[in-house]
Design a protein around this motif. Structure first.
Motif, PDB file in Angstrom:
ATOM      1  N   ILE A 137     -65.563 -66.285  10.879  1.00 32.21           N
ATOM      2  CA  ILE A 137     -64.875 -64.985  10.832  1.00 32.21           C
ATOM      3  C   ILE A 137     -65.431 -64.135   9.689  1.00 32.21           C
ATOM      4  O   ILE A 137     -65.577 -62.916   9.815  1.00 32.21           O
ATOM      5  CB  ILE A 137     -63.339 -65.152  10.726  1.00 32.21           C
ATOM      6  N   ASN A 138     -65.798 -64.780   8.582  1.00 34.01           N
ATOM      7  CA  ASN A 138     -66.417 -64.045   7.484  1.00 34.01           C
ATOM      8  C   ASN A 138     -67.838 -63.637   7.844  1.00 34.01           C
ATOM      9  O   ASN A 138     -68.279 -62.527   7.529  1.00 34.01           O
ATOM     10  CB  ASN A 138     -66.397 -64.892   6.211  1.00 34.01           C
ATOM     11  N   GLY A 159     -65.912 -60.514   2.858  1.00 32.59           N
ATOM     12  CA  GLY A 159     -64.625 -60.916   2.267  1.00 32.59           C
ATOM     13  C   GLY A 159     -64.937 -61.795   1.070  1.00 32.59           C
ATOM     14  O   GLY A 159     -64.826 -61.391  -0.076  1.00 32.59           O
ATOM     15  N   GLY A 160     -65.330 -63.006   1.341  1.00 34.07           N
ATOM     16  CA  GLY A 160     -65.928 -63.878   0.331  1.00 34.07           C
ATOM     17  C   GLY A 160     -67.065 -64.597   1.014  1.00 34.07           C
ATOM     18  O   GLY A 160     -66.914 -65.054   2.148  1.00 34.07           O
ATOM     19  N   PRO A 191     -67.151 -69.569   6.771  1.00 33.41           N
ATOM     20  CA  PRO A 191     -66.484 -69.540   8.082  1.00 33.41           C
ATOM     21  C   PRO A 191     -67.053 -68.430   8.979  1.00 33.41           C
ATOM     22  O   PRO A 191     -67.516 -67.393   8.494  1.00 33.41           O
ATOM     23  CB  PRO A 191     -65.021 -69.264   7.739  1.00 33.41           C
ATOM     24  N   THR A 227     -70.237 -56.908   2.421  1.00 34.64           N
ATOM     25  CA  THR A 227     -69.268 -57.973   2.128  1.00 34.64           C
ATOM     26  C   THR A 227     -68.886 -58.773   3.365  1.00 34.64           C
ATOM     27  O   THR A 227     -68.909 -58.260   4.485  1.00 34.64           O
ATOM     28  CB  THR A 227     -67.988 -57.396   1.475  1.00 34.64           C
ATOM     29  N   GLU A 283     -67.648 -53.963  12.538  1.00 34.12           N
ATOM     30  CA  GLU A 283     -66.838 -54.987  11.888  1.00 34.12           C
ATOM     31  C   GLU A 283     -65.670 -55.431  12.764  1.00 34.12           C
ATOM     32  O   GLU A 283     -65.473 -56.627  12.991  1.00 34.12           O
ATOM     33  CB  GLU A 283     -66.315 -54.488  10.530  1.00 34.12           C
ATOM     34  N   TRP A 284     -64.881 -54.478  13.257  1.00 34.56           N
ATOM     35  CA  TRP A 284     -63.740 -54.802  14.122  1.00 34.56           C
ATOM     36  C   TRP A 284     -64.182 -55.584  15.343  1.00 34.56           C
ATOM     37  O   TRP A 284     -63.572 -56.568  15.710  1.00 34.56           O
ATOM     38  CB  TRP A 284     -63.122 -53.518  14.662  1.00 34.56           C
ATOM     39  N   LEU A 326     -68.037 -60.418   9.904  1.00 29.28           N
ATOM     40  CA  LEU A 326     -68.021 -59.229   9.060  1.00 29.28           C
ATOM     41  C   LEU A 326     -69.428 -58.994   8.492  1.00 29.28           C
ATOM     42  O   LEU A 326     -69.930 -57.864   8.475  1.00 29.28           O
ATOM     43  CB  LEU A 326     -67.028 -59.496   7.919  1.00 29.28           C
ATOM     44  N   PHE A 375     -66.356 -50.138   6.089  1.00 30.06           N
ATOM     45  CA  PHE A 375     -66.524 -50.781   7.398  1.00 30.06           C
ATOM     46  C   PHE A 375     -66.674 -49.751   8.525  1.00 30.06           C
ATOM     47  O   PHE A 375     -65.814 -49.659   9.399  1.00 30.06           O
ATOM     48  CB  PHE A 375     -65.310 -51.672   7.708  1.00 30.06           C
ATOM     49  N   PRO A 388     -65.208 -51.898  -0.413  1.00 32.47           N
ATOM     50  CA  PRO A 388     -65.854 -52.168   0.879  1.00 32.47           C
ATOM     51  C   PRO A 388     -65.822 -50.941   1.790  1.00 32.47           C
ATOM     52  O   PRO A 388     -65.007 -50.037   1.611  1.00 32.47           O
ATOM     53  CB  PRO A 388     -64.990 -53.292   1.472  1.00 32.47           C
ATOM     54  N   VAL A 441     -65.235 -59.197  14.453  1.00 32.25           N
ATOM     55  CA  VAL A 441     -64.123 -60.025  13.980  1.00 32.25           C
ATOM     56  C   VAL A 441     -63.167 -60.300  15.140  1.00 32.25           C
ATOM     57  O   VAL A 441     -62.682 -61.418  15.327  1.00 32.25           O
ATOM     58  CB  VAL A 441     -63.393 -59.354  12.798  1.00 32.25           C
ATOM     59  N   LYS A 442     -62.926 -59.289  15.960  1.00 30.90           N
ATOM     60  CA  LYS A 442     -62.029 -59.484  17.106  1.00 30.90           C
ATOM     61  C   LYS A 442     -62.623 -60.491  18.086  1.00 30.90           C
ATOM     62  O   LYS A 442     -61.905 -61.314  18.660  1.00 30.90           O
ATOM     63  CB  LYS A 442     -61.769 -58.150  17.814  1.00 30.90           C
TER      64      LYS A 442
END
Lengths: 394, 394
Positions: free
Chosen positions: B271-272, B226-227, B269, B224, B37-38, B275, B33, B31, B41-42
Motif C-alpha cells: 500500500i505504501n 508515507g514511510g 508494504p 513520499t 495516488e488514489w 503511493l 498527491f 506531501p 492505493v484504491k
C-alpha cells in the motif's frame, strides 16, 4: 489400525463442501476490507497526512488501548520492531538470554538477536501449542541460579532476562503459568500476541498480562495495516520511552533537532494506521466470523480418522487466527502429502514453522528438551482461515 | 556595517509576496498527491494486496531502478533501515567505525550504531554542505594506518570500514572527491541520498556512485510513500542479499518456513509502494516545480543584506529538497530571531540539525576537526519548500 488411516481425499472433499462457491486458489489468511478502510485512507490522501504524524496513528493507539483494556498503546512499523523495542526497554542487552518457544515464527527469536541477546528455547505443550509453563519451571529450577536477584544460566553463565510466550495461531498460552514462572525466576514477561488479537484468557485480552504485549498487523493477520504492529502496556513510563525511542528520540522543541539517545525509526505511518482504525472497528465482527468458521471446521472434521481439529484451550477464547489440523502421531508421514493435495486443489495449507532450534543460526542456542515442538512440527497443518470464509456457516 | 544588517521584516515580506494567496501555516515540505495516488492505493484495497507482496512493490523497484539508471532497487520500510542493511552487507560489524558527516539527520549515525559500529565524524564544506573530501583525505592520511588492505584508526585501533556521504538538502556532495578518498583508504562508500532523489552530479543521479545508495520516502521528502525507503545498487548479489535479509531470510519453498540467518522485517508494504509508484511518475514534474521555487527564492533574496540563498554546487543539479538561507557570519545571532518571526508569520523554518558530535550519545565518538559544521549550524535556515509551492513562479 485401518480405521486410523488418514484419507486426504476426504479432507479435500470436506473443504470443497465448506467452501462451495468460494474463489480458489484460496490463501491461508487474506485481508478483508468491508468497512471504512477506503474512507479513512482517502482522508489521509486528501489531507496529505500520510506519514509519521496524523490523527489515525493517535486514534489507533487510543482505540486499541480501549479495546484491550490497557493504559497505553504505541503503534510501530511491525511486530518484530515492537518485540525488539519491548525487549530493549526491559533491559535485555548484549549477551543476555531470553526464553522463547522453539515453535514460533522466526521474528520472535530475531527480535532477541536484534538486542544482541541469545534466544534460549523452551518447549510447548500440546493443549495450548504455547510454552509449557510447568516443564519450563522444572527446567529453570535445574538449569539456573539466582544471584543478586538475577537469573543466571548455569551452563553459559549468561543472565536470563525475559520470557516471551507466544499465543500460537491465536490460541492463548497458559499465561498465568508462565507469569508464575517469571515471578519465581525474576524474569520479565513480554507477550508475543502477534497472532492473538482479540483472544482471551479467563476473560482478559491476550497481550495484557506481561510488562508489554506485542501485536502484528501484517497482511496475513486478523486485522491488517499493510505492515504494522503495536506495543501495549499498562506502564506509562514504558510507553513514553517506547514512543521516544521509536521516533528517533527527538526532544520536544519547535525547531531544534536534539536527540538524546541512539534510537529507531519504527513509527507506523498514518496511512497504515488509517487502515488499522477501520479494521479495528470491525474486529468483533471479524472474530465472530472466524469463530463461525472454526465451529464449522470442528463439526466437519469431528469424525475424520487420523486427525483432530485443534480447539481453544480450556478457560480461553481463541481468535482462531489460523485453523489447525493435528494429525495423529502415526500419520505424520501424511503431512506433506495432504499439504500438496490441498494446494493442488486450491487450498493454501502450511505446516508448523520449523522449530527455531533447527535453523542454522539458532542451532547452538541453549534449550530445554524440545521433543513436543519437534513432534508437533511434523503433525500440524494450517488450513484456510480468512475472516470472510466465515460467512454463511451459522 | 549597517548595510550588512539582516532585516527579518524584509525576509518575511519577501515570503508574503512569494506566497501571496497560499494557505498558512505552511509546512517546510508537505506531501503533494496530484497524480494517480488514489487510483493505485484504491487498487491495493480492492485487490486486498496491501501487505508485503504485490505488484506495486515490484513496480516501484523496477521504475526507480530505471529512473536512477541502476541495476537493482530494493524497497524497504524507511531510509534508516536501508542504511542499516547497506552498511551491514558492506561488512560493517560491531566495533568497526564508519565515517559520516556531523551535519546530517541523526538517522545516518543511528544506522551505524544499529550495526554495533561507531560513527566517526567528518566535517562538511560550505560550497556543498556535504563531506569535505579534500580535508577528509588529509585527516585520514594523518589519523589512520593501512594494514592488510584495511584502514585502521590509529587512535582507537578500530577498523574504519565505510564512508557515508550525505547530499544535504538535496545538494550533491563532492561525490567524486569522496569516492577517490574511499579508494585511497580501502573504504566502502554507501551514499545517503535520503534527501536527494533526482539530484544529479555531472549528469548522473545521486545515490548511484557507491556500493549502494539509500533513498527516503518519508512524508517530508520530495516524493513520499508515507514511510519508506529504498536501497539502489548496481551489484546484483548485494541486491539479492538485501532482499533476502530484509524479508526474514526465508528460503524459497512452497510451504516450509526455513530461514538461514538472523534477519529483519524491513520490507515496504504494497500500500505504501502504491503511493510511491504514483509519486515517482510525477518526479520530473515535481523537480521542475521545485526548481522554479528555488529560482524565485534566488531572485528575491539576491539583494537582501546579511544572507545568501544557497544554490546548487558547480557541476551539479540539485533537487532543492529544502531551500536554504545562509546567514552571514556576523548575523548568526539572528538565526533564532528569524525562525521565530517566520513561524509567527505562518512559515515553517528550521536550522541545520545540531551537529551529531554535540548530541550526548555521540559526544565521545572519533572525529576530525568539525569547525565548518559547527559554524554553519549557527547560520543555516531552511524555508518552505513543498513541491506545490513552486506553481506560478515561471
Amino acid at each position: 489400525m485401518s480405521s486410523e488411516h488418514l484419507d486426504s481425499d476426504r479432507v479435500i472433499s470436506i473443504l470443497d463442501r465448506v467452501f462451495a462457491g468460494h474463489n480458489k486458489p484460496m490463501g491461508l489468511h487474506e485481508p478483508y476490507f468491508p468497512g471504512k478502510e477506503w474512507d479513512y485512507v482517502k482522508e489521509c490522501l486528501d489531507t496529505r497526512w500520510v506519514s509519521s504524524a496524523g490523527r489515525f496513528i493517535e486514534r489507533l493507539e487510543v482505540d486499541l488501548a480501549d479495546y484491550l483494556g490497557v493504559k497505553r498503546v504505541v503503534a510501530v512499523v511491525n511486530g518484530t520492531a515492537g518485540l525488539h523495542i519491548a525487549l530493549k526497554l526491559s533491559g535485555v542487552e548484549t549477551n543476555d538470554e531470553v526464553i522463547v518457544p522453539s515453535a514460533t515464527f522466526v521474528a520472535t527469536a530475531n527480535a532477541v538477536a536484534h538486542c544482541g541477546a541469545i534466544p534460549h528455547f523452551a518447549d510447548i505443550e500440546p493443549k495450548t501449542l504455547g510454552i509449557d509453563a510447568a516443564r519450563l519451571g522444572e527446567y529453570l529450577r535445574d538449569a539456573t541460579d539466582i544471584r543478586d536477584g538475577k537469573c543466571f544460566n548455569r551452563n553459559t553463565g549468561r543472565c536470563i532476562k525475559a520470557v516471551v510466550p507466544m499465543h500460537t495461531f491465536g490460541h492463548p498460552v497458559d499465561i498465568e503459568g508462565v507469569l508464575e514462572v517469571c515471578q519465581r525466576y525474576n524474569l520479565i514477561m513480554i507477550e508475543d500476541a502477534a497472532e492473538s488479537i482479540g483472544s482471551m484468557y479467563k476473560g482478559k485480552q491476550t497481550g495484557t498480562f506481561g510488562k508489554a504485549g506485542i501485536f502484528s498487523f501484517n497482511g496475513n493477520k486478523t486485522i491488517t495495516t499493510g505492515g504494522g504492529g503495536a506495543i501495549a502496556t499498562n506502564d506509562e513510563k514504558f510507553a513514553n520511552f517506547a514512543r521516544h525511542i521509536t521516533t528517533t528520540a527527538k526532544m520536544p522543541h519547535p525547531w531544534e533537532y536534539r536527540h538524546d539517545m541512539v534510537a529507531y525509526n519504527y513509527r507506523m505511518p498514518n496511512i497504515n494506521a488509517a487502515l488499522g482504525v477501520a479494521q479495528l472497528e470491525q474486529l468483533d465482527t471479524f472474530l465472530k466470523l472466524k469463530r463461525s468458521l472454526a465451529e464449522r471446521y470442528a463439526k466437519e472434521f469431528k469424525n475424520v480418522s487420523g486427525l483432530i481439529f485443534f480447539t481453544e484451550p480450556e478457560s480461553t477464547k481463541s481468535n482462531y487466527w489460523l485453523n489447525t489440523l493435528v494429525l495423529n502421531n502415526e500419520q505424520s508421514n501424511m503431512r506433506d502429502v495432504l499439504i500438496k493435495r490441498g494446494m493442488e486443489s486450491g487450498y493454501s495449507m502450511r505446516p508448523l514453522w520449523l522449530p527455531l532450534h533447527t535453523l542454522k543460526m539458532y542451532q547452538t542456542c541453549p534449550r530445554m528438551d524440545l521433543n513436543v515442538a519437534e513432534n508437533l512440527s511434523m503433525r500440524l497443518i494450517n488450513i484456510p482461515s480468512s475472516v470472510f470464509l466465515g460467512k454463511g456457516h451459522s
